[in-house]
Design a protein around this motif. Structure first.
Motif, PDB file in Angstrom:
ATOM      1  N   MET A  45       0.836  -1.208   0.000  1.00 34.58           N
ATOM      2  CA  MET A  45       0.000   0.000   0.000  1.00 34.58           C
ATOM      3  C   MET A  45       0.865   1.251   0.000  1.00 34.58           C
ATOM      4  O   MET A  45       0.569   2.220  -0.714  1.00 34.58           O
ATOM      5  N   ARG A  46       1.944   1.230   0.769  1.00 33.58           N
ATOM      6  CA  ARG A  46       2.843   2.386   0.819  1.00 33.58           C
ATOM      7  C   ARG A  46       3.413   2.663  -0.570  1.00 33.58           C
ATOM      8  O   ARG A  46       3.483   3.805  -1.009  1.00 33.58           O
ATOM      9  N   TRP A  47       3.827   1.607  -1.274  1.00 34.92           N
ATOM     10  CA  TRP A  47       4.394   1.789  -2.617  1.00 34.92           C
ATOM     11  C   TRP A  47       3.341   2.322  -3.585  1.00 34.92           C
ATOM     12  O   TRP A  47       3.594   3.279  -4.327  1.00 34.92           O
ATOM     13  N   VAL A  48       2.162   1.719  -3.580  1.00 36.38           N
ATOM     14  CA  VAL A  48       1.098   2.146  -4.503  1.00 36.38           C
ATOM     15  C   VAL A  48       0.683   3.586  -4.192  1.00 36.38           C
ATOM     16  O   VAL A  48       0.471   4.393  -5.106  1.00 36.38           O
ATOM     17  N   ASP A  49       0.605   3.920  -2.907  1.00 39.81           N
ATOM     18  CA  ASP A  49       0.204   5.272  -2.517  1.00 39.81           C
ATOM     19  C   ASP A  49       1.208   6.322  -2.997  1.00 39.81           C
ATOM     20  O   ASP A  49       0.814   7.401  -3.429  1.00 39.81           O
ATOM     21  N   THR A  50       2.490   6.000  -2.929  1.00 43.64           N
ATOM     22  CA  THR A  50       3.504   6.973  -3.340  1.00 43.64           C
ATOM     23  C   THR A  50       3.850   6.878  -4.826  1.00 43.64           C
ATOM     24  O   THR A  50       4.581   7.726  -5.328  1.00 43.64           O
ATOM     25  N   ASN A  51       3.313   5.854  -5.494  1.00 36.06           N
ATOM     26  CA  ASN A  51       3.584   5.655  -6.921  1.00 36.06           C
ATOM     27  C   ASN A  51       2.302   5.281  -7.662  1.00 36.06           C
ATOM     28  O   ASN A  51       2.215   4.206  -8.267  1.00 36.06           O
ATOM     29  N   PRO A  52       1.283   6.155  -7.638  1.00 35.32           N
ATOM     30  CA  PRO A  52       0.030   5.816  -8.312  1.00 35.32           C
ATOM     31  C   PRO A  52       0.253   5.551  -9.793  1.00 35.32           C
ATOM     32  O   PRO A  52       1.042   6.237 -10.438  1.00 35.32           O
ATOM     33  N   GLY A  53      -0.398   4.497 -10.287  1.00 33.13           N
ATOM     34  CA  GLY A  53      -0.236   4.118 -11.675  1.00 33.13           C
ATOM     35  C   GLY A  53       0.870   3.085 -11.867  1.00 33.13           C
ATOM     36  O   GLY A  53       1.127   2.652 -12.990  1.00 33.13           O
ATOM     37  N   THR A  54       1.513   2.697 -10.773  1.00 34.23           N
ATOM     38  CA  THR A  54       2.555   1.681 -10.842  1.00 34.23           C
ATOM     39  C   THR A  54       1.973   0.368 -11.358  1.00 34.23           C
ATOM     40  O   THR A  54       0.752   0.194 -11.373  1.00 34.23           O
ATOM     41  N   THR A  55       2.824  -0.520 -11.777  1.00 33.04           N
ATOM     42  CA  THR A  55       2.376  -1.826 -12.256  1.00 33.04           C
ATOM     43  C   THR A  55       2.664  -2.884 -11.186  1.00 33.04           C
ATOM     44  O   THR A  55       3.498  -2.662 -10.301  1.00 33.04           O
ATOM     45  N   PRO A  56       2.000  -4.019 -11.267  1.00 33.62           N
ATOM     46  CA  PRO A  56       2.332  -5.100 -10.335  1.00 33.62           C
ATOM     47  C   PRO A  56       3.807  -5.504 -10.406  1.00 33.62           C
ATOM     48  O   PRO A  56       4.434  -5.748  -9.370  1.00 33.62           O
ATOM     49  N   SER A  57       4.381  -5.547 -11.596  1.00 33.14           N
ATOM     50  CA  SER A  57       5.802  -5.910 -11.733  1.00 33.14           C
ATOM     51  C   SER A  57       6.697  -4.915 -11.013  1.00 33.14           C
ATOM     52  O   SER A  57       7.622  -5.300 -10.293  1.00 33.14           O
ATOM     53  N   ALA A  58       6.450  -3.635 -11.220  1.00 31.82           N
ATOM     54  CA  ALA A  58       7.252  -2.597 -10.557  1.00 31.82           C
ATOM     55  C   ALA A  58       7.061  -2.662  -9.041  1.00 31.82           C
ATOM     56  O   ALA A  58       8.012  -2.459  -8.282  1.00 31.82           O
ATOM     57  N   THR A  59       5.846  -2.961  -8.603  1.00 34.18           N
ATOM     58  CA  THR A  59       5.569  -3.063  -7.177  1.00 34.18           C
ATOM     59  C   THR A  59       6.295  -4.253  -6.571  1.00 34.18           C
ATOM     60  O   THR A  59       6.876  -4.146  -5.483  1.00 34.18           O
ATOM     61  N   ALA A  60       6.299  -5.375  -7.268  1.00 32.95           N
ATOM     62  CA  ALA A  60       7.016  -6.562  -6.781  1.00 32.95           C
ATOM     63  C   ALA A  60       8.502  -6.261  -6.652  1.00 32.95           C
ATOM     64  O   ALA A  60       9.132  -6.595  -5.635  1.00 32.95           O
ATOM     65  N   GLU A  61       9.060  -5.610  -7.653  1.00 30.71           N
ATOM     66  CA  GLU A  61      10.486  -5.282  -7.614  1.00 30.71           C
ATOM     67  C   GLU A  61      10.794  -4.298  -6.489  1.00 30.71           C
ATOM     68  O   GLU A  61      11.746  -4.479  -5.733  1.00 30.71           O
ATOM     69  N   ALA A  62       9.977  -3.272  -6.350  1.00 30.89           N
ATOM     70  CA  ALA A  62      10.229  -2.238  -5.343  1.00 30.89           C
ATOM     71  C   ALA A  62      10.083  -2.757  -3.918  1.00 30.89           C
ATOM     72  O   ALA A  62      10.772  -2.284  -3.009  1.00 30.89           O
ATOM     73  N   THR A  63       9.190  -3.704  -3.723  1.00 32.56           N
ATOM     74  CA  THR A  63       8.952  -4.223  -2.370  1.00 32.56           C
ATOM     75  C   THR A  63       9.722  -5.514  -2.107  1.00 32.56           C
ATOM     76  O   THR A  63       9.660  -6.044  -0.993  1.00 32.56           O
ATOM     77  N   ALA A  64      10.416  -6.012  -3.110  1.00 28.28           N
ATOM     78  CA  ALA A  64      11.184  -7.259  -3.010  1.00 28.28           C
ATOM     79  C   ALA A  64      10.296  -8.448  -2.647  1.00 28.28           C
ATOM     80  O   ALA A  64      10.709  -9.355  -1.936  1.00 28.28           O
ATOM     81  N   LEU A  65       9.068  -8.420  -3.148  1.00 26.70           N
ATOM     82  CA  LEU A  65       8.145  -9.528  -2.912  1.00 26.70           C
ATOM     83  C   LEU A  65       8.121 -10.456  -4.114  1.00 26.70           C
ATOM     84  O   LEU A  65       8.252  -9.998  -5.257  1.00 26.70           O
ATOM     85  N   ARG A  66       7.927 -11.735  -3.851  1.00 25.40           N
ATOM     86  CA  ARG A  66       7.689 -12.672  -4.947  1.00 25.40           C
ATOM     87  C   ARG A  66       6.347 -12.331  -5.565  1.00 25.40           C
ATOM     88  O   ARG A  66       5.437 -11.872  -4.886  1.00 25.40           O
ATOM     89  N   ARG A  67       6.221 -12.606  -6.849  1.00 25.05           N
ATOM     90  CA  ARG A  67       4.965 -12.278  -7.544  1.00 25.05           C
ATOM     91  C   ARG A  67       3.764 -12.944  -6.883  1.00 25.05           C
ATOM     92  O   ARG A  67       2.694 -12.351  -6.785  1.00 25.05           O
ATOM     93  N   SER A  68       3.922 -14.186  -6.409  1.00 27.47           N
ATOM     94  CA  SER A  68       2.794 -14.874  -5.775  1.00 27.47           C
ATOM     95  C   SER A  68       2.376 -14.172  -4.489  1.00 27.47           C
ATOM     96  O   SER A  68       1.183 -14.008  -4.225  1.00 27.47           O
ATOM     97  N   ASN A  69       3.347 -13.721  -3.695  1.00 28.00           N
ATOM     98  CA  ASN A  69       3.019 -13.003  -2.455  1.00 28.00           C
ATOM     99  C   ASN A  69       2.395 -11.649  -2.752  1.00 28.00           C
ATOM    100  O   ASN A  69       1.455 -11.219  -2.082  1.00 28.00           O
TER     101      ASN A  69
END
Length: 152
Positions: A45-69
């Motif tokens: 949520m923090r990433w999406v809030d500060t980066n509106p319009g981001t993509t799931p791929s960019a969010t996964a990379e920025a948060t260091a989460l696996r795509r499934s998580n």
């Protein structure tokens, strides 16, 4: 001139950051009137809030989460009314993520509570705006250094 900072001082800084974070925990018992989120959901949520319009791929990379998580966290955030998925205007195959009005209300409430909590903690000693600004800058440098590959 930069001097070498001892490991003891850096460890004390980390300890204090963790202690302050526990007091400000957005998932803690003091957050009864905000949308309840898991730690992973808070990070997304923090990433999406500060980066509106981001993509799931960019969010996964920025948060260091696996795509499934990330997929599980995003599904939950969408179900809670915190994130909206929209097709990219130039490529309908690509999803964009946006915070909702409900998310904005929840984030604003948390930020207001955090500011009041910190103001209360500092008021007895007086608030040194330059010191607070310097501390924010230092913590942002640390955050950036912990994930140097994170895109902004």
């Amino acid at each position: 001139m930069t001097t070498v900072t001892s490991d003891d001082v850096l460890a004390r800084l980390a300890d204090v950051v963790l202690s302050v974070a526990r007091e400000l925990d957005p998932t803690g018992p003091r957050a009864l009137d905000v949308v309840p989120l898991t730690g992973t959901e808070v990070m997304v949520m923090r990433w999406v809030d500060t980066n509106p319009g981001t993509t799931p791929s960019a969010t996964a990379e920025a948060t260091a989460l696996r795509r499934s998580n990330l997929s599980v966290a995003l599904g939950s955030l969408v179900a809670k009314g915190m994130v909206e998925r929209r097709a990219h205007p130039d490529d309908a195959r690509t999803a964009q993520l946006f915070p909702t009005a409900r998310a904005a209300e929840s984030v604003a409430l948390l930020r207001s509570r955090w500011a009041a909590t910190l103001r209360s903690a500092l008021d007895g000693q007086g608030i040194d705006t330059a010191a607070v600004t310097s501390a924010v800058g230092l913590l942002e440098r640390i955050e950036d250094g912990l994930r140097p590959s994170r895109a902004g």
